[in-house]
Motif scaffolding. Structure first.
Motif, PDB file in Angstrom:
ATOM      1  N   TYR A 355     -19.214 -31.490  10.332  1.00 50.19           N
ATOM      2  CA  TYR A 355     -17.769 -31.670  10.177  1.00 50.19           C
ATOM      3  C   TYR A 355     -17.133 -32.121  11.497  1.00 50.19           C
ATOM      4  O   TYR A 355     -16.266 -33.008  11.513  1.00 50.19           O
ATOM      5  N   GLU A 356     -17.581 -31.502  12.585  1.00 46.49           N
ATOM      6  CA  GLU A 356     -16.962 -31.807  13.882  1.00 46.49           C
ATOM      7  C   GLU A 356     -17.409 -33.163  14.427  1.00 46.49           C
ATOM      8  O   GLU A 356     -16.567 -33.984  14.820  1.00 46.49           O
ATOM      9  N   ASN A 357     -18.711 -33.400  14.450  1.00 47.67           N
ATOM     10  CA  ASN A 357     -19.235 -34.562  15.174  1.00 47.67           C
ATOM     11  C   ASN A 357     -19.448 -35.800  14.317  1.00 47.67           C
ATOM     12  O   ASN A 357     -19.461 -36.915  14.833  1.00 47.67           O
ATOM     13  N   ARG A 358     -19.667 -35.609  13.005  1.00 52.65           N
ATOM     14  CA  ARG A 358     -19.890 -36.761  12.126  1.00 52.65           C
ATOM     15  C   ARG A 358     -18.642 -37.149  11.337  1.00 52.65           C
ATOM     16  O   ARG A 358     -18.436 -38.319  11.027  1.00 52.65           O
ATOM     17  N   LEU A 359     -17.840 -36.147  11.016  1.00 50.00           N
ATOM     18  CA  LEU A 359     -16.739 -36.389  10.086  1.00 50.00           C
ATOM     19  C   LEU A 359     -15.365 -36.189  10.715  1.00 50.00           C
ATOM     20  O   LEU A 359     -14.347 -36.418  10.035  1.00 50.00           O
ATOM     21  N   ALA A 360     -15.347 -35.756  11.992  1.00 47.82           N
ATOM     22  CA  ALA A 360     -14.069 -35.532  12.688  1.00 47.82           C
ATOM     23  C   ALA A 360     -13.131 -34.668  11.852  1.00 47.82           C
ATOM     24  O   ALA A 360     -11.955 -34.990  11.654  1.00 47.82           O
ATOM     25  N   ASN A 361     -13.668 -33.575  11.366  1.00 51.31           N
ATOM     26  CA  ASN A 361     -12.895 -32.665  10.515  1.00 51.31           C
ATOM     27  C   ASN A 361     -13.001 -31.255  11.097  1.00 51.31           C
ATOM     28  O   ASN A 361     -13.745 -30.403  10.597  1.00 51.31           O
ATOM     29  N   PRO A 362     -12.239 -30.991  12.184  1.00 53.88           N
ATOM     30  CA  PRO A 362     -12.335 -29.668  12.829  1.00 53.88           C
ATOM     31  C   PRO A 362     -11.830 -28.544  11.937  1.00 53.88           C
ATOM     32  O   PRO A 362     -12.227 -27.389  12.113  1.00 53.88           O
ATOM     33  N   VAL A 382     -20.163 -17.474  19.576  1.00 51.95           N
ATOM     34  CA  VAL A 382     -19.454 -17.845  18.345  1.00 51.95           C
ATOM     35  C   VAL A 382     -17.952 -17.828  18.579  1.00 51.95           C
ATOM     36  O   VAL A 382     -17.208 -18.723  18.140  1.00 51.95           O
ATOM     37  N   SER A 383     -17.501 -16.812  19.277  1.00 51.67           N
ATOM     38  CA  SER A 383     -16.072 -16.713  19.564  1.00 51.67           C
ATOM     39  C   SER A 383     -15.593 -17.909  20.377  1.00 51.67           C
ATOM     40  O   SER A 383     -14.514 -18.455  20.118  1.00 51.67           O
ATOM     41  N   GLN A 387     -12.895 -20.868  19.514  1.00 52.26           N
ATOM     42  CA  GLN A 387     -11.792 -21.220  20.417  1.00 52.26           C
ATOM     43  C   GLN A 387     -11.755 -22.727  20.662  1.00 52.26           C
ATOM     44  O   GLN A 387     -10.686 -23.359  20.616  1.00 52.26           O
ATOM     45  N   ARG A 388     -12.907 -23.318  20.921  1.00 51.94           N
ATOM     46  CA  ARG A 388     -12.969 -24.756  21.199  1.00 51.94           C
ATOM     47  C   ARG A 388     -12.481 -25.571  20.001  1.00 51.94           C
ATOM     48  O   ARG A 388     -11.740 -26.556  20.148  1.00 51.94           O
ATOM     49  N   LEU A 389     -12.868 -25.138  18.816  1.00 46.78           N
ATOM     50  CA  LEU A 389     -12.437 -25.857  17.618  1.00 46.78           C
ATOM     51  C   LEU A 389     -10.926 -25.744  17.418  1.00 46.78           C
ATOM     52  O   LEU A 389     -10.257 -26.707  17.021  1.00 46.78           O
ATOM     53  N   HIS A 390     -10.380 -24.555  17.721  1.00 52.24           N
ATOM     54  CA  HIS A 390      -8.927 -24.399  17.618  1.00 52.24           C
ATOM     55  C   HIS A 390      -8.214 -25.288  18.635  1.00 52.24           C
ATOM     56  O   HIS A 390      -7.123 -25.824  18.346  1.00 52.24           O
ATOM     57  N   ILE A 392      -9.284 -28.188  19.645  1.00 49.78           N
ATOM     58  CA  ILE A 392      -9.311 -29.543  19.089  1.00 49.78           C
ATOM     59  C   ILE A 392      -8.234 -29.696  18.031  1.00 49.78           C
ATOM     60  O   ILE A 392      -7.562 -30.728  17.934  1.00 49.78           O
ATOM     61  N   ARG A 393      -8.018 -28.651  17.251  1.00 48.36           N
ATOM     62  CA  ARG A 393      -7.033 -28.683  16.182  1.00 48.36           C
ATOM     63  C   ARG A 393      -5.609 -28.513  16.706  1.00 48.36           C
ATOM     64  O   ARG A 393      -4.645 -28.779  15.978  1.00 48.36           O
ATOM     65  N   GLY A 394      -5.512 -27.999  17.951  1.00 47.14           N
ATOM     66  CA  GLY A 394      -4.169 -27.725  18.494  1.00 47.14           C
ATOM     67  C   GLY A 394      -3.548 -26.491  17.888  1.00 47.14           C
ATOM     68  O   GLY A 394      -2.320 -26.380  17.806  1.00 47.14           O
ATOM     69  N   ASP A 395      -4.369 -25.553  17.496  1.00 52.25           N
ATOM     70  CA  ASP A 395      -3.909 -24.330  16.846  1.00 52.25           C
ATOM     71  C   ASP A 395      -3.801 -23.242  17.914  1.00 52.25           C
ATOM     72  O   ASP A 395      -4.790 -22.570  18.243  1.00 52.25           O
ATOM     73  N   GLN A 396      -2.589 -23.084  18.479  1.00 49.56           N
ATOM     74  CA  GLN A 396      -2.412 -22.133  19.572  1.00 49.56           C
ATOM     75  C   GLN A 396      -2.658 -20.695  19.136  1.00 49.56           C
ATOM     76  O   GLN A 396      -3.256 -19.901  19.859  1.00 49.56           O
TER      77      GLN A 396
END
Length: 413
Positions: A355-362, A382-383, A387-390, A392-396
């Motif tokens: 989802y992250e690297n092939r589909l750009a769907n964080p 995992v934590s 955090q990194r995915l959030h 990318i999503r801009g989810d503060q």
């Protein structure tokens, strides 16, 4: 005195003879002269017929007539002679021989083949295992659509023919053809074909009839299983693919079904050059049991060729229990959710990576990692991944929650 002189002398002698025996001897002598010296077969036959009138139990006279009519190819007269001989013989062997001769005349010389059947059955009444009679009846019954009698004959032969006798398989094949094509009894035909395949797995006639059964939609599960090994040996890949596809519908056991799906996928990918078909088959295979790493590797290889990463990511996520993801209805019906924690986390991280690297769907990626965190509750990695995915999503809010969870884990450690 030549022949001409002998003729009137014999005739005069006959005129005054009252003894039938003496008359017959002179008639036989005259017949011999007419046949051998004068070559007048008709007069020879007349003498012999007169002789038989005088001595109606004289088998020798009929044998002489048989010889002449056989040489002259006078088939109708020969048939009459054989019939008269039957009235004089009482032993089994000569009776059998005469009935066989009559049947041959009727079927091969006189164009009265159906009438020959009665004579052949007379032979079997005297000798039930007579191969000549059986062989002829096997040919004659089908010519006149006498299927019931043919079935009775073959069934009787099967009862008395050892299984290792080549005729046994031949009889089973003939019965299968009759039962299927004439009686429209597919199950009865299959029952006999199974016995043929047990004895001769590569029997071409049996395989041809099995293919006909399959094409006509009869007993496809059982027929397919009987055909598989032969199709593999012959490398009939297209037909085998059809059989395996059909077999999947009937198979209930998941291990057996996944085995069939694995073979079908290899067949489509390597032999039939149907990479799209192989991909779809492997998706169904993973939906049933995602534990096979080799199958997942091949699926991802095919996905790379066809840019179908979304299907693979969604499949991994659904099998691992991510309820927010939707699959096509046909594929969803195949899903057996994973139950082992290790497999679930493997699938979730693979899905998240896709989802992250092939589909750009964080958004989908974070759903998968959050689900994985339910199984790896004390993992700082995992934590941090969450955090990194959030980020990318801009989810503060998500970032703060992940940081707080990481801090708690660090404090506990």
């Amino acid at each position: 005195a030549g022949v001409d002189a002998i003729q009137p002398a014999n005739a005069a002698h006959l005129a005054v003879l009252d003894d039938p025996y003496e008359s017959c001897r002179l008639l036989e002598e005259a017949a011999s002269i007419w046949e051998d010296q004068v070559s007048d077969v008709d007069r020879a036959v007349t003498c012999l017929e007169r002789c038989f009138e005088l001595e109606s139990d004289n088998l020798g006279t009929l044998k002489a007539l048989e010889r002449i009519q056989l040489a002259e190819e006078n088939w109708a007269a020969l048939l009459d002679i054989y019939t008269r001989q039957l009235n004089l013989v009482h032993d089994v062997e000569p009776s059998k021989s005469l009935h066989l001769s009559i049947s041959m005349l009727l079927s091969q010389k006189l164009g009265r083949a159906e009438e020959a059947i009665a004579s052949l059955n007379e032979v079997l009444s005297l000798d039930p295992r007579n191969e000549d009679a059986v062989s002829e009846l096997l040919q004659l019954y089908p010519r006149f659509d006498r299927w019931d009698e043919l079935i009775v004959l073959i069934e009787d032969e099967l009862l008395h023919t050892p299984a290792d006798d080549p005729r046994h398989v031949s009889y089973l094949l003939q019965m299968s053809e009759i039962v299927y094509h004439r009686l429209e009894d597919a199950e009865g035909a299959l029952f006999r074909l199974e016995m043929v395949m047990d004895a001769e797995p590569e029997n071409r006639e049996a395989l041809a009839l099995l293919n006909a059964l399959f094409d006509d939609g009869h007993c496809r599960e059982e027929v397919g299983r009987l055909l598989e090994d032969s199709l593999r040996s012959d490398e009939n890949d297209l037909r085998l693919s059809e059989i395996l596809t059909d077999r999947i519908q009937w198979t209930q056991s998941i291990p057996e079904k996944t085995s069939v799906l694995d073979e079908l996928a290899r067949l489509k990918a390597d032999k039939l050059n149907d990479r799209v078909g192989a991909f779809d088959v492997l998706c169904e295979r993973i939906a049933l049991d995602a534990s096979a790493i080799d199958a997942r590797d091949i699926l991802e290889e095919l996905a790379s060729e066809m840019e179908r990463w979304e299907t693979v990511a969604d499949l991994y996520a659904v099998v691992a229990g991510v309820v927010e993801v939707e699959l096509p209805a046909r594929l969803r019906m195949c899903v057996e959710p994973a139950t082992e924690a290790e497999l679930i986390t493997q699938l979730l991280f693979q899905a998240a990576d896709l989802y992250e690297n092939r589909l750009a769907n964080p958004d989908r990626a974070v759903q998968c990692v959050l689900r994985a965190s339910d199984f790896e509750t004390d993992s700082v990695d995992v934590s941090r991944h969450i955090q990194r995915l959030h980020e990318i999503r801009g989810d503060q809010e998500g970032i703060l929650t992940a940081l707080q969870h990481e801090a708690d884990l660090t404090f506990e450690n």
